[in-house]
Design a protein around this motif. Structure first.
Motif, mmCIF file in Angstrom:
data_model
loop_
_atom_site.group_PDB
_atom_site.id
_atom_site.type_symbol
_atom_site.label_atom_id
_atom_site.label_comp_id
_atom_site.label_asym_id
_atom_site.label_seq_id
_atom_site.Cartn_x
_atom_site.Cartn_y
_atom_site.Cartn_z
ATOM 1 N N SER A 7 0.754 -1.230 0.059
ATOM 2 C CA SER A 7 0.125 -0.087 0.022
ATOM 3 C C SER A 7 0.993 1.243 -0.073
ATOM 4 C CB SER A 7 -0.832 0.010 1.233
ATOM 5 O OG SER A 7 -1.869 -1.063 1.127
ATOM 6 N N LYS A 8 1.985 1.073 0.865
ATOM 7 C CA LYS A 8 2.918 2.385 0.921
ATOM 8 C C LYS A 8 3.489 2.562 -0.558
ATOM 9 C CE LYS A 8 3.651 2.221 5.843
ATOM 10 N NZ LYS A 8 4.651 1.934 6.880
ATOM 11 N N HIS A 9 3.829 1.544 -1.065
ATOM 12 C CA HIS A 9 4.743 1.375 -2.231
ATOM 13 C C HIS A 9 3.582 2.150 -3.212
ATOM 14 C CE1 HIS A 9 7.790 -0.689 -4.802
ATOM 15 N NE2 HIS A 9 6.784 -0.639 -5.582
ATOM 16 N N LEU A 10 2.513 1.749 -3.507
ATOM 17 C CA LEU A 10 1.521 2.130 -4.597
ATOM 18 C C LEU A 10 1.350 3.656 -4.227
ATOM 19 C CD1 LEU A 10 -0.514 1.555 -6.739
ATOM 20 C CD2 LEU A 10 -2.050 0.981 -5.057
ATOM 21 N N ILE A 11 1.256 4.174 -3.084
ATOM 22 C CA ILE A 11 0.904 5.513 -2.520
ATOM 23 C C ILE A 11 2.115 6.304 -3.013
ATOM 24 C CG2 ILE A 11 0.856 7.311 -0.602
ATOM 25 C CD1 ILE A 11 -0.736 4.985 0.892
ATOM 26 N N VAL A 12 3.440 5.797 -2.866
ATOM 27 C CA VAL A 12 4.376 6.604 -3.373
ATOM 28 C C VAL A 12 4.516 6.844 -4.811
ATOM 29 C CG1 VAL A 12 7.023 6.697 -3.651
ATOM 30 C CG2 VAL A 12 6.105 6.073 -1.411
ATOM 31 N N ILE A 13 3.894 5.576 -5.702
ATOM 32 C CA ILE A 13 4.117 5.637 -6.922
ATOM 33 C C ILE A 13 3.024 6.706 -7.640
ATOM 34 C CG2 ILE A 13 3.482 4.139 -8.987
ATOM 35 C CD1 ILE A 13 5.109 1.910 -7.867
ATOM 36 N N MET A 14 1.881 6.534 -6.803
ATOM 37 C CA MET A 14 0.697 7.323 -7.280
ATOM 38 C C MET A 14 1.001 8.899 -7.145
ATOM 39 S SD MET A 14 -1.625 5.384 -8.636
ATOM 40 C CE MET A 14 -3.207 6.224 -8.625
ATOM 41 N N GLY A 15 1.823 9.105 -5.820
ATOM 42 C CA GLY A 15 2.143 10.540 -5.552
ATOM 43 C C GLY A 15 3.167 11.086 -6.448
ATOM 44 N N LEU A 16 3.979 10.185 -6.941
ATOM 45 C CA LEU A 16 5.014 10.620 -7.937
ATOM 46 C C LEU A 16 4.603 10.932 -9.101
ATOM 47 C CD1 LEU A 16 8.074 8.566 -7.109
ATOM 48 C CD2 LEU A 16 7.868 11.101 -6.221
ATOM 49 N N SER A 17 3.742 10.174 -9.565
ATOM 50 C CA SER A 17 2.911 10.236 -10.798
ATOM 51 C C SER A 17 2.020 11.609 -10.633
ATOM 52 C CB SER A 17 2.116 8.942 -11.188
ATOM 53 O OG SER A 17 2.934 7.971 -11.358
ATOM 54 N N LEU A 18 1.229 11.910 -9.729
ATOM 55 C CA LEU A 18 0.573 12.921 -9.796
ATOM 56 C C LEU A 18 1.354 14.246 -9.809
ATOM 57 C CD1 LEU A 18 -2.183 12.050 -7.112
ATOM 58 C CD2 LEU A 18 -2.578 12.449 -9.405
ATOM 59 N N PHE A 19 2.572 14.348 -9.047
ATOM 60 C CA PHE A 19 3.477 15.339 -9.056
ATOM 61 C C PHE A 19 3.813 15.510 -10.450
ATOM 62 C CE2 PHE A 19 8.091 16.634 -9.037
ATOM 63 C CZ PHE A 19 7.553 18.064 -8.403
ATOM 64 N N PHE A 97 -0.412 10.860 -19.610
ATOM 65 C CA PHE A 97 1.105 11.193 -18.958
ATOM 66 C C PHE A 97 0.908 10.382 -17.570
ATOM 67 C CE2 PHE A 97 4.350 13.418 -16.397
ATOM 68 C CZ PHE A 97 5.214 13.047 -17.476
ATOM 69 N N PHE A 98 -0.141 10.621 -16.697
ATOM 70 C CA PHE A 98 -0.006 10.189 -15.413
ATOM 71 C C PHE A 98 0.010 8.514 -15.674
ATOM 72 C CE2 PHE A 98 -2.933 8.239 -12.375
ATOM 73 C CZ PHE A 98 -2.060 8.258 -11.128
ATOM 74 N N LEU A 99 -1.110 7.972 -16.300
ATOM 75 C CA LEU A 99 -0.788 6.466 -16.439
ATOM 76 C C LEU A 99 0.602 6.013 -17.155
ATOM 77 C CD1 LEU A 99 -4.197 5.961 -18.535
ATOM 78 C CD2 LEU A 99 -3.723 5.348 -16.086
ATOM 79 N N SER A 118 12.662 6.085 -7.385
ATOM 80 C CA SER A 118 12.535 7.329 -6.774
ATOM 81 C C SER A 118 13.611 8.271 -7.217
ATOM 82 C CB SER A 118 11.937 7.404 -5.518
ATOM 83 O OG SER A 118 10.976 6.553 -5.097
ATOM 84 N N LEU A 119 14.981 7.888 -7.072
ATOM 85 C CA LEU A 119 15.950 8.699 -7.282
ATOM 86 C C LEU A 119 15.889 8.939 -8.824
ATOM 87 C CD1 LEU A 119 18.800 9.836 -6.614
ATOM 88 C CD2 LEU A 119 19.938 7.752 -6.843
ATOM 89 N N LEU A 128 11.397 14.221 -18.779
ATOM 90 C CA LEU A 128 9.991 13.449 -18.937
ATOM 91 C C LEU A 128 8.961 14.611 -19.167
ATOM 92 C CD1 LEU A 128 10.043 11.008 -15.931
ATOM 93 C CD2 LEU A 128 10.139 10.293 -18.378
ATOM 94 N N THR A 129 9.203 15.609 -18.601
ATOM 95 C CA THR A 129 8.176 16.912 -18.594
ATOM 96 C C THR A 129 8.788 17.883 -19.641
ATOM 97 O OG1 THR A 129 9.124 17.905 -16.795
ATOM 98 C CG2 THR A 129 7.352 16.256 -16.464
ATOM 99 N N TYR A 130 9.658 17.438 -20.497
ATOM 100 C CA TYR A 130 10.011 18.538 -21.526
ATOM 101 C C TYR A 130 8.927 19.161 -22.601
ATOM 102 C CZ TYR A 130 12.795 20.635 -25.563
ATOM 103 O OH TYR A 130 13.161 21.227 -26.652
ATOM 104 N N ARG A 131 8.049 18.108 -22.832
ATOM 105 C CA ARG A 131 7.208 18.644 -23.879
ATOM 106 C C ARG A 131 5.741 18.315 -23.256
ATOM 107 N NH1 ARG A 131 8.744 19.253 -29.306
ATOM 108 N NH2 ARG A 131 7.323 18.060 -30.309
ATOM 109 N N THR A 132 5.357 19.122 -22.908
ATOM 110 C CA THR A 132 3.868 19.032 -21.930
ATOM 111 C C THR A 132 2.826 19.355 -22.949
ATOM 112 O OG1 THR A 132 4.247 21.385 -21.079
ATOM 113 C CG2 THR A 132 5.224 19.395 -19.842
#
Length: 307
Positions: A7-19, A97-99, A118-119, A128-132
């Motif tokens: 669950s923590k693993h998934l939360i981190v992944i979702m949080g980074l993706s949302l960011f 992009f989130f997916l 994460s690093l 990754l966000t060069y062309r938004t």
């Protein structure tokens, strides 16, 4: 019972993706964006019920032969625009992009763990966000990681072939980067041959053939399938995304191009330091990374794929 670590693993992944996705929530500058052309293409195709075969935007030569390799994106974009306007298009682009990031992080964390993933995420997020902007390239990025999943996953061959065919069929009608699907499969095939995985080689060869066949299912047939080989021959003028970072640093200096060079050096050095251990386990990713790095040094539009 819920596994707290997962669950923590998934939360981190979702949080980074949302960011990361927050970078895609921005107002479209129609003066500098291709979105208007995509919307107009979609409107023309839907209204006329046929694909575009001439350059309708040319005043002096409107009958010039033209292949709209991204016609499908125009149709989808125009449909979303009619339903939900520019806000809907922004949400669509951001969701894709989130997916993409979720899938990348999940895949990477299974291979090297969440800490290293994460690093890597924070090191590569500028790339990754060069062309938004709202572009078919966002769809291509999603299809790239889906193809990697299918190539390396344990799904039954029949399901793999069905899914890879559907992805490639959509891809060839959405963006010229459908060629990346073939490139990934060919590279995966090569690494299996090098590592002596002959059974896997045969399966990947079938996947590659299915992708190649799917590439012919476009309004332009053979011409559409081979268009990636010709697209750079007849631009007529220079566009920024097709230039090298070295040229752009002289013309429109941007720190992101220095950053690309730094990350490129880091990747090369770390690869050389671990080459003996990585050559068998990570040869596919080494080759793909190096080719996308070289591609980014040739044209900056490939920077997100290197990232």
């Amino acid at each position: 019972m819920v596994n707290l670590n997962k669950s923590k693993h998934l939360i981190v992944i979702m949080g980074l993706s949302l960011f990361a996705s927050l970078f895609f929530i921005q107002k479209t500058n129609l003066m500098a964006s291709d979105l208007g052309r995509h919307l107009r293409n979609g409107e023309i195709i839907i209204t006329s019920k046929q694909s575009m075969i001439t350059n309708l935007y040319s005043y002096t030569y409107p009958n010039y032969p033209f292949i709209a390799h991204h016609w499908g994106f125009g149709v989808v974009a125009f449909g979303i625009y009619k339903l939900a306007g520019f806000n809907g298009l922004t949400v669509f682009n951001t969701t894709l992009f989130f997916l993409t990031v979720v899938l990348i992080l999940k895949y990477s964390s299974k291979r090297v763990g969440l800490a290293y993933t994460s690093l890597g995420f924070f090191l590569t997020i500028p790339l990754l966000t060069y062309r938004t902007e709202i572009r078919p390239e966002t769809v291509s990025a999603l299809f790239v990681i889906l193809t990697v999943y299918l190539l390396s996953g344990n799904l039954r061959l029949l399901y793999k072939l069905i899914l890879i065919f559907i992805i490639q069929l959509l891809w060839v009608n959405i963006h010229v980067f459908f060629v990346f699907g073939l490139f990934l499969s060919a590279t995966y095939l090569l690494t299996q041959l090098v590592n002596g995985d002959y059974r896997g080689t045969r399966l990947t060869l079938v996947i590659l053939i299915v992708q190649a066949l799917a590439s012919f299912f476009n309004p332009y047939g053979l011409q559409g399938a081979l268009y990636p080989l010709q697209i750079m021959k007849d631009y007529g003028y220079r566009i920024v995304e097709n230039q090298t970072p070295f040229l752009l640093l002289k013309v429109v200096p941007n720190p992101i191009y220095y950053y690309l060079l730094v990350i490129g050096v880091v990747v090369i050095v770390t690869t050389l330091l671990s080459i003996r251990n990585a050559i068998k386990k990570d040869l596919f990713f080494i080759l793909v990374s190096m080719i996308f790095l070289l591609g980014s040094l040739k044209m900056v539009r490939l920077m997100p794929y290197f990232g």
